[in-house]
Enzyme design. Sequence first.
Site, mmCIF file in Angstrom:
data_model
loop_
_atom_site.group_PDB
_atom_site.id
_atom_site.type_symbol
_atom_site.label_atom_id
_atom_site.label_comp_id
_atom_site.label_asym_id
_atom_site.label_seq_id
_atom_site.Cartn_x
_atom_site.Cartn_y
_atom_site.Cartn_z
ATOM 1 N N LYS A 214 -4.167 1.224 -29.698
ATOM 2 C CA LYS A 214 -3.144 -0.076 -30.175
ATOM 3 C C LYS A 214 -4.912 -0.208 -32.128
ATOM 4 C CE LYS A 214 -2.656 -3.060 -26.942
ATOM 5 N NZ LYS A 214 -3.254 -3.080 -25.935
ATOM 6 N N LYS B 238 -2.425 -10.781 -34.978
ATOM 7 C CA LYS B 238 -3.547 -9.986 -33.920
ATOM 8 C C LYS B 238 -2.743 -11.709 -33.227
ATOM 9 C CE LYS B 238 -5.243 -8.148 -30.194
ATOM 10 N NZ LYS B 238 -4.860 -7.209 -29.740
ATOM 11 N N GLU C 159 -0.402 -6.600 -33.747
ATOM 12 C CA GLU C 159 -1.014 -5.926 -32.360
ATOM 13 C C GLU C 159 -0.900 -6.796 -31.077
ATOM 14 O OE1 GLU C 159 -5.230 -4.369 -32.637
ATOM 15 O OE2 GLU C 159 -4.947 -4.235 -29.810
ATOM 16 N N GLY C 160 -0.577 -6.317 -30.380
ATOM 17 C CA GLY C 160 -0.121 -6.942 -28.935
ATOM 18 C C GLY C 160 -1.424 -6.790 -28.124
ATOM 19 N N GLY D 148 -2.845 -5.912 -24.067
ATOM 20 C CA GLY D 148 -2.710 -5.483 -22.948
ATOM 21 C C GLY D 148 -1.293 -5.030 -23.371
ATOM 22 N N ASN E 221 -2.059 9.152 -28.781
ATOM 23 C CA ASN E 221 -3.217 8.871 -28.805
ATOM 24 C C ASN E 221 -3.998 9.916 -28.146
ATOM 25 O OD1 ASN E 221 -5.454 8.202 -30.720
ATOM 26 N ND2 ASN E 221 -5.192 6.012 -28.994
ATOM 27 N N PRO F 180 -5.132 12.538 -32.623
ATOM 28 C CA PRO F 180 -6.694 14.118 -32.203
ATOM 29 C C PRO F 180 -7.712 12.782 -31.640
ATOM 30 C CG PRO F 180 -6.337 14.381 -34.045
ATOM 31 C CD PRO F 180 -5.172 13.013 -34.624
#
Length: 242
Positions: free
Chosen positions: A18, A40, A118-119, A121, A179, A207
């Site tokens: 993430k 975040k 962004e979370g 977990g 990812n 990649p």
Amino acid sequence: MNLTRGIYIIGTDTGVGKTAVAAGLMCLLLKNKCRAGYFKPVASGVKVVDGVSVSADAAFVNVVSGFAQKPEQVTPFVYADAVSPHLAARMAGRPIDRNVIRRSLDELKIRYDWIVAEGAGGLAVPLNDEEFMQYDLIRELKFPCLLVARAGLGTINHTLLTLGFAKSAGLTVRGIIINGMGDSLIERDNAETIKKMSGVEAVFTLPIVSSLNTETLQTGNLGEIFEQTVRFDDIISTMDII
Ligand SMILES: Nc1ncnc2c1ncn2[C@@H]1O[C@H](COP(=O)(O)OP(=O)(O)O)[C@@H](O)[C@H]1O
Ligand SMILES: [Mg+2]
């Protein structure tokens, strides 16, 4: 009228990439002259940068994007112990307050036209001991989601489970990033199967980036590789007004 667009980066699990994706996306937005900020709201795990304790994820995004946001704007709840948020908050004696998070987001929305959140977990992560869950927070903040999934064995199951769960929790997943994508038969078939079965139109792959480590702030050439593999127009089409 505020027309800030946003996306919430969620994952099929912790450690799936993430932060790498958030950093790549921030880089891409800034390169395309978008006024973009990273958010975040809840972070466990810190780094000391220039004598100040900051969320390790925020520190990495800053290094990759070259954009130093004020840590207190980016991460209202940051905990030293790298454990689940509800436990980290309990250990620190500082409970997570959705109103504080809402105010932080409102401030970011004044500053930025694009917000990459962004979370912590995965989705079914408790944020306190009263069953306030990460998916409740994302729904309350009205973000669409971008799901980061692993490329290898097991990812079809984790991805489809997360998508079904997100839907039942009232969230919209606008895109998926597979990812650490390699060239094996399994990985290629996983990507194809997820494209076919997920019902999500925007499926990207990123990649393996050598010398990338979000914990030790090693960036490799993440920014360039992200730009080469994820089309700007496609990814911004997953970001909705929040
Ligand atoms: N595309 C990638 N190529 C190589 N390594 C990666 C990639 N994405 C993530 N990683 C590795 O996985 C680790 C965890 O990624 P991270 O983005 O911090 O996950 P999350 O934010 O979901 O917990 C990174 O430190 C890095 O070592
Ligand atoms: Mg992270």
